[in-house]
Design an enzyme around this catalytic site. Structure first.
Site, mmCIF file in Angstrom:
data_model
loop_
_atom_site.group_PDB
_atom_site.id
_atom_site.type_symbol
_atom_site.label_atom_id
_atom_site.label_comp_id
_atom_site.label_asym_id
_atom_site.label_seq_id
_atom_site.Cartn_x
_atom_site.Cartn_y
_atom_site.Cartn_z
ATOM 1 N N CYS A 337 5.494 5.637 4.988
ATOM 2 C CA CYS A 337 5.687 4.249 5.418
ATOM 3 C C CYS A 337 7.114 3.964 5.904
ATOM 4 O O CYS A 337 7.310 3.238 6.883
ATOM 5 C CB CYS A 337 5.301 3.284 4.312
ATOM 6 N N ARG A 366 4.180 15.329 -3.861
ATOM 7 C CA ARG A 366 4.184 14.466 -5.044
ATOM 8 C C ARG A 366 4.211 15.328 -6.295
ATOM 9 O O ARG A 366 3.494 16.328 -6.383
ATOM 10 C CB ARG A 366 2.963 13.542 -5.047
ATOM 11 N N GLN A 384 -1.409 13.849 4.464
ATOM 12 C CA GLN A 384 -1.978 12.519 4.287
ATOM 13 C C GLN A 384 -2.425 11.945 5.625
ATOM 14 O O GLN A 384 -1.661 11.911 6.588
ATOM 15 C CB GLN A 384 -0.944 11.595 3.638
ATOM 16 N N ASP A 386 -2.515 9.196 7.312
ATOM 17 C CA ASP A 386 -1.736 7.993 7.027
ATOM 18 C C ASP A 386 -1.503 7.185 8.295
ATOM 19 O O ASP A 386 -1.229 7.747 9.365
ATOM 20 C CB ASP A 386 -0.378 8.413 6.441
ATOM 21 N N HIS A 388 0.148 3.111 9.604
ATOM 22 C CA HIS A 388 0.737 1.819 9.277
ATOM 23 C C HIS A 388 0.615 0.908 10.487
ATOM 24 O O HIS A 388 0.936 1.311 11.607
ATOM 25 C CB HIS A 388 2.195 1.972 8.843
ATOM 26 N N LYS A 467 -4.560 -4.020 -2.562
ATOM 27 C CA LYS A 467 -5.221 -3.022 -1.727
ATOM 28 C C LYS A 467 -6.729 -3.047 -1.908
ATOM 29 O O LYS A 467 -7.253 -3.515 -2.926
ATOM 30 C CB LYS A 467 -4.687 -1.626 -2.038
ATOM 31 N N HIS A 513 -0.720 -0.720 5.205
ATOM 32 C CA HIS A 513 -0.732 0.721 4.917
ATOM 33 C C HIS A 513 -2.205 1.113 4.812
ATOM 34 O O HIS A 513 -2.958 0.450 4.090
ATOM 35 C CB HIS A 513 -0.080 1.043 3.570
#
Length: 648
Positions: A337, A366, A384, A386, A388, A467, A513
């Protein structure tokens, strides 16, 4: 007084037990299936043993049946006690600790001289069955903490003494079944007969209270159900899950491997697995381009001050890795992000530029404890899926709906059912109450407009915003955390993101996100188990394998393979001097969708004999016909939704 039970009014005398009240309202068959009761008073609801008297002011009594989710938890916790009683009978020196119900079962931890193994299961299960057949009552008593400490100390149960010392109450409750007494809040089933449909599953080590500084205990896992039929169904499901285990299939199909000695929790992708993954990634990139996302990429490392500014350092650093470069400390990114926000800041933005949708298949790291690592499903390094979306507040609901549509399309492509939950503000969070309320309401309104059933998951949002969490259900009914949509008013403020509105003034965008597949590693692991390794034809790394009957057919087989490749089919040729049956069986075990045999007849005709991995024999086809079959098979799943497949 009068108490309502399943719509019936029952007259109750003072001191009446829950069992006596339910017996008046329920048939004999229904009452036999009741394991506890829920009593409603003006101020609260209380879960009771059937032998317990009704609380003062009770207005309604709800039976808890053994086959309900709440009832199963009680059955399983009670069975844990029965198992502990069996262990103490067989191994008197064993000391007991805790034995809770868990999802689909229970466990109990013991301090023993020799850790338990599967070799001990038969004897323990035999003793558990004896206790179940005896239908011994679960009897509840209460006593002062001091008396309980003395009682368990006299029994040599030092772990129970430690637990009692940590309880903030004057009294504690104990439950006895037969010769075994345990510290417990309850409630429990009426008698041990409810533990008859049970099975021990595995043994493992576990530190006392999860702390590696404490003694290592021996943990026994088991499961229990309301009846034998449900137990047999579950055990069959476990066997099917073992057959589908992605770790086993990953080795057999040569998709991926792990080297725990050099990179624990990190995947080594083998050629076939990497090809599968590449096909999935290429499809996903094309799908995002089609939906007006821009593909971007950020760096792996950002200075630690950036993570402090975002709040990740305060709220997430226990899950991050850090490194030093010269005099600066850097955080290895656990998500993308921040980079996407900095990309947004690279130019002056107008309201006409919004929304900005940034998509990245970003590699993240992680910190996961070694005990929770699990094949592809829980790793330390993963890619990921991912994105945004930075948009004006008035665009937010529409953008959430677009993401919901993408989730639906993906679930439909793989034929997954799914569940939706909206996770609200956790205690450990940042941002204003107003921002959280706006964000939460936007998610709820979008889900309602999408006509998606949902539940509220209180306090489980991200630290920067609420979320939507999507849990997909695989063919065995197991749930997997997959997609997420998070609304964030806070990080755009912390990084001073702005756009110029129609009024010529600077305004703050809101950020969504979102991840659809989530971790590609986890998603591929779920897919492997969903399809038992037999990937859909469009995703199979090897779509066709050409086999020869005799060496004289090698040239014809190789030619057919080359023609398939030229037509966009992922094909290989097996020209080994092996028996045909052996090569066919090997191709089936390796889950190749199309097995193409070339013998003398096929070599003369320029065709191939088509067999499918399920054993069906399609017969003689030309290479062009086979390519068309494979193409149609690959495209079929995409006809169900708004996605498209292209051969490359």
């Amino acid at each position: 007084m009068t108490v309502m039970v399943e719509g019936r009014s029952v007259d109750v005398s003072d001191g009446a037990s829950a069992a006596s009240v339910l017996q008046q309202a329920l048939s004999g068959k229904k009452f036999k299936a009741v394991v506890a009761a829920r009593a409603a008073t003006a101020g609260a609801q209380t879960l009771l043993d059937l032998s317990s008297p009704l609380p003062d002011g009770c207005t309604a009594l709800e039976p808890v049946y053994a086959d309900s989710p709440e009832g199963l938890a009680i059955v399983r916790h009670s069975t844990a006690h029965v198992m502990a009683a069996a262990v103490k009978k067989l191994y008197p020196s064993a000391r007991v600790t805790i034995g809770p119900a868990i999802e689909n079962g229970f466990y109990y931890d013991f301090a023993v001289e020799r850790p338990f193994s599967s070799d001990d299961f038969e004897a323990i299960e035999k003793e558990m069955q004896r206790l179940a057949d005896a239908r011994l009552p679960f009897e509840r008593t209460t006593m002062s903490k001091a008396d309980a400490v003395r009682k368990f100390a006299d029994m040599g149960e030092n772990f129970k003494v430690e637990i009692i010392d940590g309880i903030d109450a004057d009294t504690v409750s104990l439950y006895t079944c037969g010769d075994f007494t345990d510290l417990c809040r309850g409630p429990h089933v009426p008698h041990t007969g409810f533990a008859k449909s049970s099975k021990l599953l595995s043994a493992a080590g576990a530190y006392w209270r999860g702390d590696e500084k404490n003694p290592m205990l021996s943990r026994l896992y088991g499961t229990a159900f309301a009846d034998d039929k449900a137990l047999k169904t579950y055990l069959a499901q476990l066997e099917e899950a073992k057959r589908r285990d992605h770790r086993k299939l990953g080795r057999e199909l040569k998709l991926f491997t792990f080297h725990e000695d050099v990179a624990p929790g990190m995947v080594f992708w083998l050629p076939k697995g990497m090809l599968l993954r590449t096909i999935l990634e290429d499809f996903w990139r094309r799908e995002h381009l089609k939906r007006d996302y821009d593909i971007v990429q950020g760096p792996q490392l950002l200075r630690v001050e950036t993570w402090q500014r975002s709040g990740h350092y305060d709220h997430y650093r226990q899950n991050m890795y850090f490194t030093q470069i010269e005099d600066d400390q850097y955080g290895i990114k656990p998500m993308n992000c921040i980079s996407h926000m900095l990309i947004f800041k690279n130019d002056l933005r107008s309201y006409r530029d919004l929304p900005q949708r940034y998509f990245e298949l970003g590699v993240v790291h992680r910190h996961e404890k070694s005990g929770v690592l699990h094949g592809l499903l829980r790793v330390r390094q993963f890619t990921q899926d991912d994105a945004h979306i930075l948009c004006a507040p008035e665009q937010l609901e529409g953008e959430i709906l677009n993401v919901i549509h993408l989730i639906r399309d993906l679930m439909q492509l793989f034929n997954f059912q799914f569940k939706v939950a909206i996770s609200t503000r956790p205690e450990d969070s940042i941002g204003t109450d107003e921002a959280w309320e706006l964000a939460t309401n936007a998610l709820i309104e979008a889900v309602k407009k999408a006509d998606m059933p949902y539940e509220i998951n209180e306090g489980d949002g991200a630290f920067y915003g609420p979320k939507i969490d999507v849990r997909l259900l695989d063919c065995l009914g197991r749930e997997w955390q997959c997609s997420t949509i998070q609304v964030d008013f806070t990080l755009p403020d912390r990084f001073d993101l702005t756009y110029v509105g129609q009024d010529g003034e600077r305004h703050r965008p809101v950020m969504v996100h979102r991840a659809i597949m989530g971790s590609l590693e986890r998603f591929i692991g779920v897919l492997i188990e969903q399809y038992a390794g037999a990937m859909p034809t469009w995703l199979a790394p090897e779509q066709a394998r050409v086999l020869t009957v005799v060496d004289a057919c090698n040239d014809a087989a190789q030619k057919a393979c080359d023609e398939l490749k030229a037509l966009g089919i992922r094909a290989t040729a097996d020209l080994r001097n092996e028996k045909l049956g052996f090569k066919v069986r090997e191709a089936q075990l390796e889950k190749v969708p199309y097995i193409l045999v070339v013998g003398e007849k096929e070599a003369q005709s320029g065709g191939v004999n088509v067999r499918l991995r399920n054993g069906d024999n399609v017969g003689l086809k030309s290479v062009a016909e086979v390519a068309a079959m494979i193409r149609a098979d690959a495209e079929e799943p995409f006809k169900r939704g708004g996605m498209s497949y292209s051969f490359s």
